[in-house]
Design a protein around this motif. Structure first.
Motif, PDB file in Angstrom:
ATOM      1  N   SER A 101       0.836  -1.197   0.000  1.00 41.49           N
ATOM      2  CA  SER A 101       0.000   0.000   0.000  1.00 41.49           C
ATOM      3  C   SER A 101       0.870   1.245   0.000  1.00 41.49           C
ATOM      4  CB  SER A 101      -0.909   0.008   1.236  1.00 41.49           C
ATOM      5  OG  SER A 101      -1.586   1.251   1.349  1.00 41.49           O
ATOM      6  N   ASP A 103      -0.181   4.142   1.002  1.00 39.81           N
ATOM      7  CA  ASP A 103      -0.525   4.941   2.187  1.00 39.81           C
ATOM      8  C   ASP A 103       0.252   4.488   3.410  1.00 39.81           C
ATOM      9  OD1 ASP A 103      -2.286   6.511   0.785  1.00 39.81           O
ATOM     10  OD2 ASP A 103      -4.024   5.256   1.252  1.00 39.81           O
ATOM     11  N   HIS A 104       0.286   3.205   3.646  1.00 44.72           N
ATOM     12  CA  HIS A 104       1.021   2.687   4.805  1.00 44.72           C
ATOM     13  C   HIS A 104       1.491   1.276   4.497  1.00 44.72           C
ATOM     14  CE1 HIS A 104      -3.187   1.491   5.278  1.00 44.72           C
ATOM     15  NE2 HIS A 104      -2.758   0.440   5.952  1.00 44.72           N
ATOM     16  N   ARG A 105       2.782   1.116   4.451  1.00 41.12           N
ATOM     17  CA  ARG A 105       3.340  -0.205   4.163  1.00 41.12           C
ATOM     18  C   ARG A 105       3.555  -0.956   5.464  1.00 41.12           C
ATOM     19  NH1 ARG A 105       8.593  -1.620   0.325  1.00 41.12           N
ATOM     20  NH2 ARG A 105       8.329  -3.899   0.418  1.00 41.12           N
ATOM     21  N   SER A 106       2.990  -2.142   5.546  1.00 47.70           N
ATOM     22  CA  SER A 106       3.136  -2.964   6.748  1.00 47.70           C
ATOM     23  C   SER A 106       3.709  -4.322   6.368  1.00 47.70           C
ATOM     24  CB  SER A 106       1.773  -3.147   7.433  1.00 47.70           C
ATOM     25  OG  SER A 106       0.821  -3.677   6.522  1.00 47.70           O
ATOM     26  N   GLU A 143      -7.992  -4.279   1.523  1.00 43.11           N
ATOM     27  CA  GLU A 143      -7.972  -3.306   2.620  1.00 43.11           C
ATOM     28  C   GLU A 143      -8.443  -1.933   2.150  1.00 43.11           C
ATOM     29  OE1 GLU A 143      -4.782  -1.371   5.814  1.00 43.11           O
ATOM     30  OE2 GLU A 143      -4.212  -3.102   4.584  1.00 43.11           O
TER      31      GLU A 143
END
Length: 213
Positions: A101, A103-106, A143
Motif C-alpha cells: 500500500s 498509504d502505509h506499508r506494513s 484493505e
C-alpha cells in the motif's frame, strides 16, 4: 552491492610501429618494447576494472530504484531476495515482487516461497511468478475496499429475465415488494477477507468469501 571477486586478463599480441629519425634504433628493440607494453597493459586492465566497479558501478547501483507505483493505491517492491546465480548457461535473478500500500506499508504475514526455474536452455528467457505476488496484491486492494462492488439494474443485461427490482425479488422478500412495489434494488457485495489465489498442479483456484446486502 557489487564487487569484483576475481579478475584475469590476457593480451595475445601487441603491435608497435616506429617512425622518425630514431626509428631504426628503436626497431632493434622492437620485440622487447612490444612485450613490455603487453605486460604493462595486462597489469592495468584489472586495476581499472576494480576501480570502475568501486567508484562508478557500486554508487550507481545504490541509486537504482527497487520500488515503483502501480496505481494510486499500490506499489510493487522488486528488490533482490538473494544474490543472482550465474553459470555458463544461465543467469537466475530472484526478485521479491511484493505489492504494498502506498498509504502505509506494513509487514506481510507470510514469506515468499523459494522458487527454482527449470534446468532448460531452449528458450532465451524464462519468467516465473508465484502466488505471493497475487496474495500481497489481494491484501492491499481488499484493505482499500477496491474489491467491494455494487450492482444496479442498469448493469443487468437487457435480455435477463431477472431484474434488480422489488417485483423480481417478490418470491424471496415478499414484504419488500409490498412496501416498495416495482422499485429498483442495489446489490452490494463486500469481501469478508482478502481472497487468495491458490496455485496447484495444472490448476488455479480461489474461494472468496463475500457478504451480500
Amino acid at each position: 552491492t557489487v564487487a569484483v571477486s576475481s579478475c584475469s586478463s590476457h593480451i595475445d599480441d601487441v603491435e608497435t610501429h616506429m617512425s622518425g629519425d630514431l626509428s631504426w634504433l628503436l626497431n632493434l628493440f622492437h620485440n622487447q618494447i612490444e612485450s613490455r607494453f603487453r605486460r604493462t597493459l595486462e597489469s592495468k586492465i584489472c586495476e581499472e576494472i576494480q576501480d570502475l566497479v568501486a567508484s562508478d558501478l557500486q554508487p550507481y547501483l545504490q541509486t537504482v530504484p527497487v520500488t515503483t507505483e502501480i496505481d494510486n493505491l499500490a506499489g510493487i517492491d522488486y528488490s533482490l531476495v538473494e544474490a543472482p546465480r550465474a553459470t555458463a548457461q544461465m543467469l537466475d535473478v530472484m526478485i521479491k515482487g511484493e505489492i504494498f500500500s502506498l498509504d502505509h506499508r506494513s509487514p506481510v504475514g507470510f514469506l515468499a516461497p523459494v522458487m527454482r526455474l527449470p534446468e532448460e536452455h531452449s528458450r532465451m528467457v524464462y519468467f516465473a511468478v508465484s502466488d505471493y505476488v497475487f496474495k500481497t496484491a489481494s491484501l492491499v486492494y481488499n484493505e482499500a475496499g477496491f474489491l467491494n462492488f455494487s450492482i444496479t439494474d442498469d448493469l443487468v443485461p437487457p435480455t435477463s429475465n431477472i431484474r434488480l427490482t422489488t417485483n423480481s425479488f417478490r418470491t424471496f422478500v415478499p414484504r419488500l415488494a409490498r412496501l416498495y412495489p416495482n422499485m429498483n434494488l442495489e446489490l452490494r457485495g463486500a469481501m469478508v477477507s482478502a481472497p487468495f489465489l491458490n496455485f496447484g498442479s495444472g490448476n488455479l483456484s480461489s474461494t472468496p468469501q463475500i457478504e451480500v446486502e
